[in-house]
Motif scaffolding. Structure first.
Motif, PDB file in Angstrom:
ATOM      1  N   GLY A  27       0.805  -1.210   0.000  1.00 50.88           N
ATOM      2  CA  GLY A  27       0.000   0.000   0.000  1.00 50.88           C
ATOM      3  C   GLY A  27       0.838   1.260   0.000  1.00 50.88           C
ATOM      4  O   GLY A  27       2.061   1.227   0.179  1.00 50.88           O
ATOM      5  N   ALA A  59      -3.800   4.124  -1.323  1.00 50.81           N
ATOM      6  CA  ALA A  59      -4.128   3.007  -2.216  1.00 50.81           C
ATOM      7  C   ALA A  59      -3.503   1.736  -1.676  1.00 50.81           C
ATOM      8  O   ALA A  59      -2.478   1.786  -0.994  1.00 50.81           O
ATOM      9  CB  ALA A  59      -3.630   3.273  -3.639  1.00 50.81           C
ATOM     10  N   ARG A  60      -4.133   0.625  -2.005  1.00 53.20           N
ATOM     11  CA  ARG A  60      -3.645  -0.659  -1.504  1.00 53.20           C
ATOM     12  C   ARG A  60      -3.968  -1.743  -2.506  1.00 53.20           C
ATOM     13  O   ARG A  60      -5.017  -1.700  -3.172  1.00 53.20           O
ATOM     14  CB  ARG A  60      -4.298  -0.954  -0.147  1.00 53.20           C
ATOM     15  N   VAL A  61      -3.067  -2.708  -2.635  1.00 49.05           N
ATOM     16  CA  VAL A  61      -3.320  -3.864  -3.499  1.00 49.05           C
ATOM     17  C   VAL A  61      -3.036  -5.115  -2.690  1.00 49.05           C
ATOM     18  O   VAL A  61      -1.978  -5.245  -2.068  1.00 49.05           O
ATOM     19  CB  VAL A  61      -2.475  -3.809  -4.797  1.00 49.05           C
ATOM     20  N   THR A  62      -3.985  -6.035  -2.668  1.00 44.53           N
ATOM     21  CA  THR A  62      -3.836  -7.248  -1.878  1.00 44.53           C
ATOM     22  C   THR A  62      -2.944  -8.272  -2.588  1.00 44.53           C
ATOM     23  O   THR A  62      -2.599  -8.096  -3.767  1.00 44.53           O
ATOM     24  CB  THR A  62      -5.197  -7.899  -1.611  1.00 44.53           C
ATOM     25  N   THR A  86      -7.503  -4.087  -5.635  1.00 44.61           N
ATOM     26  CA  THR A  86      -7.073  -2.732  -5.281  1.00 44.61           C
ATOM     27  C   THR A  86      -8.202  -1.948  -4.617  1.00 44.61           C
ATOM     28  O   THR A  86      -9.386  -2.208  -4.854  1.00 44.61           O
ATOM     29  CB  THR A  86      -6.608  -1.962  -6.517  1.00 44.61           C
ATOM     30  N   ASN A  87      -7.813  -1.024  -3.774  1.00 47.10           N
ATOM     31  CA  ASN A  87      -8.773  -0.057  -3.247  1.00 47.10           C
ATOM     32  C   ASN A  87      -8.061   1.282  -3.071  1.00 47.10           C
ATOM     33  O   ASN A  87      -6.841   1.333  -2.899  1.00 47.10           O
ATOM     34  CB  ASN A  87      -9.431  -0.536  -1.958  1.00 47.10           C
ATOM     35  N   TYR A  88      -8.850   2.344  -3.147  1.00 43.62           N
ATOM     36  CA  TYR A  88      -8.320   3.703  -3.149  1.00 43.62           C
ATOM     37  C   TYR A  88      -9.113   4.592  -2.199  1.00 43.62           C
ATOM     38  O   TYR A  88     -10.309   4.387  -1.973  1.00 43.62           O
ATOM     39  CB  TYR A  88      -8.421   4.305  -4.556  1.00 43.62           C
ATOM     40  N   THR A  90      -3.166   5.492  -9.504  1.00 40.84           N
ATOM     41  CA  THR A  90      -3.223   4.070  -9.804  1.00 40.84           C
ATOM     42  C   THR A  90      -2.073   3.356  -9.114  1.00 40.84           C
ATOM     43  O   THR A  90      -0.911   3.743  -9.288  1.00 40.84           O
ATOM     44  CB  THR A  90      -3.139   3.815 -11.309  1.00 40.84           C
ATOM     45  N   ILE A  91      -2.414   2.331  -8.356  1.00 43.02           N
ATOM     46  CA  ILE A  91      -1.388   1.500  -7.738  1.00 43.02           C
ATOM     47  C   ILE A  91      -1.165   0.275  -8.607  1.00 43.02           C
ATOM     48  O   ILE A  91      -2.107  -0.289  -9.170  1.00 43.02           O
ATOM     49  CB  ILE A  91      -1.781   1.088  -6.297  1.00 43.02           C
ATOM     50  N   SER A  92       0.095  -0.107  -8.738  1.00 40.37           N
ATOM     51  CA  SER A  92       0.414  -1.301  -9.509  1.00 40.37           C
ATOM     52  C   SER A  92       1.638  -1.971  -8.911  1.00 40.37           C
ATOM     53  O   SER A  92       2.340  -1.375  -8.085  1.00 40.37           O
ATOM     54  CB  SER A  92       0.655  -0.952 -10.983  1.00 40.37           C
ATOM     55  N   ARG A  93       1.886  -3.173  -9.322  1.00 45.82           N
ATOM     56  CA  ARG A  93       3.053  -3.900  -8.807  1.00 45.82           C
ATOM     57  C   ARG A  93       3.662  -4.746  -9.913  1.00 45.82           C
ATOM     58  O   ARG A  93       2.958  -5.192 -10.832  1.00 45.82           O
ATOM     59  CB  ARG A  93       2.654  -4.782  -7.626  1.00 45.82           C
TER      60      ARG A  93
END
Length: 117
Positions: free
Chosen positions: A35, A49-52, A57-59, A68-71
């Motif tokens: 996150g 923002a967070r990505v599990t 994702t949630n913002y 935008t969160i990405s990995r």
């Protein structure tokens, strides 16, 4: 040993864009949620923002449609692409990793983002 190292902060004009990066080591993206949090002077730290581990994702409402969160799992990198930046986005941004099932939580050292003309 877990390490989270942020980069990419700086000064940007309102309406501009910036991409933050977080280099993670010592953790697996398949179990850790990644996150971005931020803290402005005089304000509480808030989730941006967070990505599990499963890629959900949630913002925060204030950044939906702009951030935008990405990995990149192969590189163990997490990104936060920020667009249409506003002065109220000015804050120190922190990369986080959490595994809630076992109560583990890690933070980076933070990177300053300043939105100003």
């Amino acid at each position: 040993q877990v390490q989270l190292v942020e980069s990419g902060g700086g000064l940007v004009q309102p309406g501009g864009s910036l991409r933050l990066s977080c280099a993670a080591s010592g953790i697996s993206f398949s179990v850790y949620a990644m996150g971005w949090y931020r803290q402005a002077p005089g304000s509480q730290r808030e989730l941006v923002a967070r990505v599990t581990g499963g890629g959900i994702t949630n913002y925060a409402d204030s950044v939906k449609g702009r951030f935008t969160i990405s990995r990149d799992i192969a590189k163990n990198m997490v990104y936060l692409q920020m667009s249409s930046l506003k002065p109220e986005d000015t804050a120190v941004y922190y990369c986080t990793a959490d595994w809630r099932t076992v109560g583990r939580n890690y933070w980076g050292q933070g990177t300053q983002v300043t939105v100003s003309s």
